[in-house]
Design an enzyme around this catalytic site. Structure first.
Site, PDB file in Angstrom:
ATOM      1  N   HIS A 171       8.592  -3.162  -7.160  1.00  0.00           N
ATOM      2  CA  HIS A 171       7.946  -2.846  -8.448  1.00  0.00           C
ATOM      3  C   HIS A 171       8.939  -2.186  -9.406  1.00  0.00           C
ATOM      4  CE1 HIS A 171       3.897  -3.519  -6.712  1.00  0.00           C
ATOM      5  NE2 HIS A 171       4.293  -2.815  -5.679  1.00  0.00           N
ATOM      6  N   GLY A 180       0.861  -1.178   0.000  1.00  0.00           N
ATOM      7  CA  GLY A 180       0.000   0.000   0.000  1.00  0.00           C
ATOM      8  C   GLY A 180       0.894   1.222   0.000  1.00  0.00           C
TER       9      GLY A 180
END
Lengths: 232, 232
Positions: free
Chosen positions: B158, B89
């Site tokens: 990522h 998150g």
């Protein structure tokens, strides 16, 4: 207040500040000298090199570009400047330097009393209420995320639309901005590259050829057409 | 220390945690209950909803998933847990909560004394020395950027390679990491989606099918093959 607040310094296929030159000629009309604040240091470039880059970018427009890092009394330099340009780079670094050196409020006061302002990218981010909608990496820890607040909303520069063909699972820009608004009741203007905001007193206009995307807390995001008044 | 530190919870075309399930079955073997820390709240999801998502993701693997927000004594819950999962998150939100509640050092001590750890995305970011190579937006102001430091390097989850066909002028991931290293002498491991780090004591291995990209300050970035030892 008179300001040009641009999403980016450079658009694809064009040189530094090139697309902004017609607007800058008008904005810096009768301005001989611009004070350049190089603190955001894109790619880790030195203050001196960055100032030389700014000088070259503004060479047809103003005679003198002086780097703030060369000034003995930075507060005085900001207070007395007729025009100020804050370049892009890393917003955390820029904001930390401005706070650490006690310059954030001096810069705000200078703009309020009429100093012409130009900001690109990080230099535009700091015109908002906070730097909390930056895209940058937190490479340093600033004493506060508060910024100039000469706008009553936040800027997200280099705004990118979600790419529906992407397989990447990192958050989209839109998701990030909504996560911000889940905790902060602040309007965010997503400025696409090639867009800028022109501020003339309380008259705030979207310039460039592209619409901006407006995020109002609790509402569906919507587009604002070029030449529209920005008034929340 | 026994930890799985993953770039992402979810890869394209696959459900939540699915690609990690074989590794998690081994990692959580003999574990009945996992304590879930939902503070990063992706997309602003509530702690309760996020815990339900984690429960569903782990349903074939462990019997009980308990949300930390449900625990009266959070420090005790972390200290006594046999296994802990910190979901992804927003890293700023996660780090602020952990610091504000005095849980960062408690969590570190718990992992050091043998609690099995799973982190995805923001939950992996906090395993590094600092959160300063996160991709997230600074939606809240944490009291510090320091994190667990169970790794002696930083994670960039990522990780995305520069897109040579892009016309976008915002900084690439590589530029951002180099700007970080210009000011911080910390090694950064760029973990592509689908990669994870498996930590078994001092034995730290790159898992998944993709190479990781290693940024050592002052050196050319280089790739590290899957199944390689990570040892700086």
């Amino acid at each position: 207040m008179q300001a040009i607040i641009a999403s980016t310094s450079t658009i694809h296929g064009s040189s530094y500040l090139e697309y902004l030159k017609p607007a800058l000629k008008t904005h810096f009309d009768k301005v001989d000298e611009v004070l350049f604040i190089p603190f955001a240091r894109p790619g880790g470039i030195s203050h001196q090199h960055y100032t030389e880059k700014a000088k070259k970018g503004l060479e047809d427009i103003v005679h003198i570009v002086k780097g703030l890092h060369e000034c003995k009394d930075m507060k005085k330099a900001i207070s007395e400047a007729k025009a100020i340009f804050v370049g892009g780079g890393n917003t955390f670094l820029l904001v930390k330097q401005l706070h650490d050196l006690g310059l954030m409020s001096v810069l705000k006061q200078s703009i309020i009393k009429g100093t012409k302002y130009l900001g690109t990218s990080a230099g535009s981010n700091i015109c908002g209420v906070s730097m909390q909608t930056t895209n940058d990496m937190p490479i340093v820890y600033p004493p506060s995320f508060e910024t100039l607040g000469i706008l009553n909303f936040n800027i997200n520069p280099h705004y990118q639309d979600p790419d529906s063909s992407s397989t990447h699972k990192g958050e989209t820009r839109e998701t990030r901005i909504k996560e911000f608004q889940n905790l902060n009741p602040v309007i965010v203007v997503g400025l696409r590259e090639g867009s800028w905001i022109k501020m003339e007193g309380s008259h705030i206009i979207l310039e460039g050829n592209l619409p901006a995307i407006i995020f109002e807390p609790g509402k569906q995001a919507y587009e604002l057409s070029p030449k529209s008044l920005i008034n929340f």
